[in-house]
Design a protein around this motif. Structure first.
Motif, mmCIF file in Angstrom:
data_model
loop_
_atom_site.group_PDB
_atom_site.id
_atom_site.type_symbol
_atom_site.label_atom_id
_atom_site.label_comp_id
_atom_site.label_asym_id
_atom_site.label_seq_id
_atom_site.Cartn_x
_atom_site.Cartn_y
_atom_site.Cartn_z
ATOM 1 N N TRP B 107 0.857 -1.198 0.000
ATOM 2 C CA TRP B 107 0.000 0.000 0.000
ATOM 3 C C TRP B 107 0.885 1.237 0.000
ATOM 4 N N ILE B 108 0.717 2.113 -0.953
ATOM 5 C CA ILE B 108 1.481 3.366 -0.973
ATOM 6 C C ILE B 108 0.483 4.518 -0.880
ATOM 7 N N THR B 109 0.739 5.438 0.039
ATOM 8 C CA THR B 109 -0.212 6.549 0.180
ATOM 9 C C THR B 109 0.250 7.761 -0.621
ATOM 10 N N LYS B 110 -0.745 8.439 -1.206
ATOM 11 C CA LYS B 110 -0.500 9.671 -1.967
ATOM 12 C C LYS B 110 -0.592 10.861 -1.013
ATOM 13 N N PRO B 111 0.077 11.963 -1.224
ATOM 14 C CA PRO B 111 1.073 12.116 -2.277
ATOM 15 C C PRO B 111 2.322 11.300 -1.949
ATOM 16 N N PHE B 112 3.003 10.847 -2.985
ATOM 17 C CA PHE B 112 4.150 9.970 -2.757
ATOM 18 C C PHE B 112 5.447 10.650 -3.187
ATOM 19 N N LYS B 113 6.514 10.278 -2.516
ATOM 20 C CA LYS B 113 7.825 10.768 -2.944
ATOM 21 C C LYS B 113 8.220 9.959 -4.165
ATOM 22 N N GLN B 115 11.001 8.825 -4.927
ATOM 23 C CA GLN B 115 11.890 7.741 -4.484
ATOM 24 C C GLN B 115 11.109 6.578 -3.888
ATOM 25 N N THR B 116 9.980 6.897 -3.214
ATOM 26 C CA THR B 116 9.179 5.840 -2.582
ATOM 27 C C THR B 116 8.643 4.886 -3.638
ATOM 28 N N ALA B 120 9.626 1.071 -4.079
ATOM 29 C CA ALA B 120 8.586 0.036 -3.993
ATOM 30 C C ALA B 120 8.667 -0.908 -5.197
ATOM 31 N N VAL B 124 9.517 -4.913 -4.917
ATOM 32 C CA VAL B 124 8.526 -5.923 -5.301
ATOM 33 C C VAL B 124 9.017 -6.761 -6.472
#
Lengths: 417, 128
Positions: B107-113, B115-116, B120, B124
């Motif tokens: 799960w990635i939350t916005k706003p995202f860096k 680099q994140t 990710a 993966v």
């Protein structure tokens, strides 16, 4: 019905005949008699202003009413409306725009809506004045925020208050309090003329307080005892407060529960929003043109024009109610563009990037408007809110060339399951 | 071999910022990006033999919820083992639990860096 004023110069707006036929009380005011003093409107709740004969004066008046006590419901009217005068009136602060040759049924529906809106504004104004006062609830000495007040005169008002409250019904620990609240609230509807329900909150709890004219303590205590022995309820002669524990992430859960599809949303929106939607469409077209112009006119003036159009877009979305987040997102974009270093436009690659990002934003807004308001096919009218706000923040970082490490706290992270 | 990463989001702005974020990986010829701003179009392509190595999807979309879409994809044996990441402004534990049950990888939350997102994808797809 609230106090209504109809302001015009020489030609009576056609809808006055409907007022007469339907026995609706109103007063006619000549725009010349008002001069620059809008305080005359203090005695009215709903004000219709004719735009046809002296548009400058009409706009000035509309603008001034924004600063009057209780914030009036002002309706700009015209026999021959066009996009420009509609846009000017809404930007000046009108709540709605009305064609003067409107049919009786639509006018009466609109009046009903304006009346509710005027009452809400009055309540809110009265409520704002006391914001600095002591908390209403009988639990705490200070509160973080007072979120809403409902005036309860009949059972229908209680339904709205209840709808608001059940969003907090997210833990078993709160159920007893909710049951108790509802029982007493219903008893009060049947046994008092009018009372208020006030919601307040601090970091840990929500406080729901019912404030009423003095009722014998014996009655209140027996009501409380009858329903349950509940340590999260306190009362005195004039109020009962119930405290509801806040759940972690309660806000997210509330938002998730409140999803509403486009069809339901449009059915629940009594205000004629066609004029505002036309203005949004027009602004999208103008923004597309101005963004395209950036390839040839790489100057401060072009950036300012785009920023101003985004601001206008933001203002109109704000007037649609319910979409404050989108409005905020557009404001972020306006400020970002306004503060962009002009030197960035000397680099072709950057111009391409800016143009592409802005085009994609306009495309998102265009699709949102069509899916929600035109085709009414969106399953959730708020599907774009958070996403676009996040995107605008992200675009802002890109265009202002912020070092991302400076703003690490604002960004989400990855969580692998 | 190029890994095929698919982004599904109704917002073209998000798709564009995501593309910008993973541009270094594309330039290094580590991954290839395909974007969809219409989840139903993606679902129909998937039914017609389209394949991918990693799917990154939004949750709140106008026509279909991203988690519902992931569930449909995971029900196809061909994609059961394919990693799926949510890229969303949502952050509620309830939704994350549902995502885990469906079989999402993360799960990635916005706003995202930027680099994140890059990190990710590398983790993966086990890219060094």
């Amino acid at each position: 019905m609230n106090n209504i004023a109809v302001v015009y110069k020489n030609n009576k707006p056609a809808f006055i005949d409907i007022f007469k036929k339907e026995n609706i009380n109103y007063e006619e005011i000549n725009i010349e008699d008002i001069a620059d003093d809008a305080s005359l409107f203090n005695n009215y709740d709903v004000i219709f202003v004719d735009m046809d004969e002296d548009i400058d004066k009409a706009l000035k008046l509309i603008n001034k009413t924004k600063f009057l006590k209780d914030n009036k419901v002002v309706i700009a009217t015209s026999a021959n409306p066009n996009n420009l005068n509609i846009q000017q009136a809404i930007t000046a602060g009108a709540s709605d725009f009305l064609r003067q040759n409107i049919d009786a049924e639509t006018l009466l529906k609109r009046l009903e809506y304006y009346s509710v809106s005027a009452n809400q504004k009055k309540d809110k104004a009265a409520y704002d004045v006391i914001l600095d006062a002591q908390p209403y609830n009988v639990f705490t000495d200070s509160i973080l925020k007072r979120s809403i007040r409902f005036d309860i005169k009949k059972e229908e008002n209680l339904t709205s208050a209840w709808d608001y409250l059940i969003h907090y019904a997210d833990s078993k620990g709160n159920l007893c309090g909710l049951r108790l609240f509802f029982s007493i609230a219903e008893w009060l509807v049947n046994n008092t003329d009018k009372y208020h329900i006030i919601y307040e909150e601090d970091d840990d709890n929500h406080y729901v307080t019912m404030q009423y004219k003095p009722i014998p303590k014996k009655v209140i205590s027996s009501l409380a005892v009858k329903h349950c022995k509940y340590d999260r309820m306190r009362y005195d002669d004039e109020k009962i407060s119930v405290v509801l524990k806040k759940e972690q992430n309660a806000q997210e859960q509330i938002r998730y529960k409140k999803k509403i599809n486009a069809k339901e949303f449009m059915e629940m929106t009594p205000l004629e929003i066609g004029a505002k939607l036309d203005m949004l469409e027009d602004l999208e077209d103008r923004l597309t043109l101005e963004i395209n112009n950036l390839y040839t006119n790489k100057d401060r003036e072009s950036l300012q024009t785009i920023a101003d159009l985004f601001k206008e877009y933001s203002n109109i979305i704000f007037l649609l109610n319910e979409f404050e987040k989108l409005s905020n997102a557009m404001n972020i974009m306006a400020n970002t563009i306004e503060n962009m270093e002009i030197g960035m436009l000397n680099e072709d690659e950057t111009v391409n990037l800016v143009v592409s990002l802005l085009y994609s934003l306009i495309d998102d807004l265009n699709k949102w408007r069509i899916k929600v308001f035109v085709n009414q096919e969106a399953q959730d009218v708020h599907y774009l809110d958070d996403s676009l706000l996040a995107s605008c923040n992200q675009i802002s970082s890109i265009l202002q060339r912020e070092n991302s490490s400076e703003n690490d706290d604002e960004y989400g992270d990855i969580e692998l399951f | 071999m190029l890994k095929k990463v698919v982004f599904v989001d109704d917002s073209k702005t998000v798709l564009m910022t995501a593309e910008l974020a993973v541009k270094p990986l594309v330039e290094q010829q580590v991954i290839d990006i395909i974007t969809y701003d219409d989840a139903t179009k993606f679902l129909s392509d998937v039914e017609n033999d389209f394949s991918f190595d990693l799917l990154i999807t939004d949750v709140n979309m106008p026509n279909i919820n991203g988690l519902e879409m992931a569930k449909q994809i995971k029900s196809n044996p061909k994609f059961m083992a394919k990693p799926i990441l949510a890229l969303t402004t949502e952050n509620s534990p309830e939704l994350k639990t549902i995502a885990k049950e469906i079989g999402l990888t993360g799960w990635i939350t916005k706003p995202f860096k930027p680099q994140t997102l890059e990190k990710a994808i590398k983790r993966v797809l086990r890219i060094r």
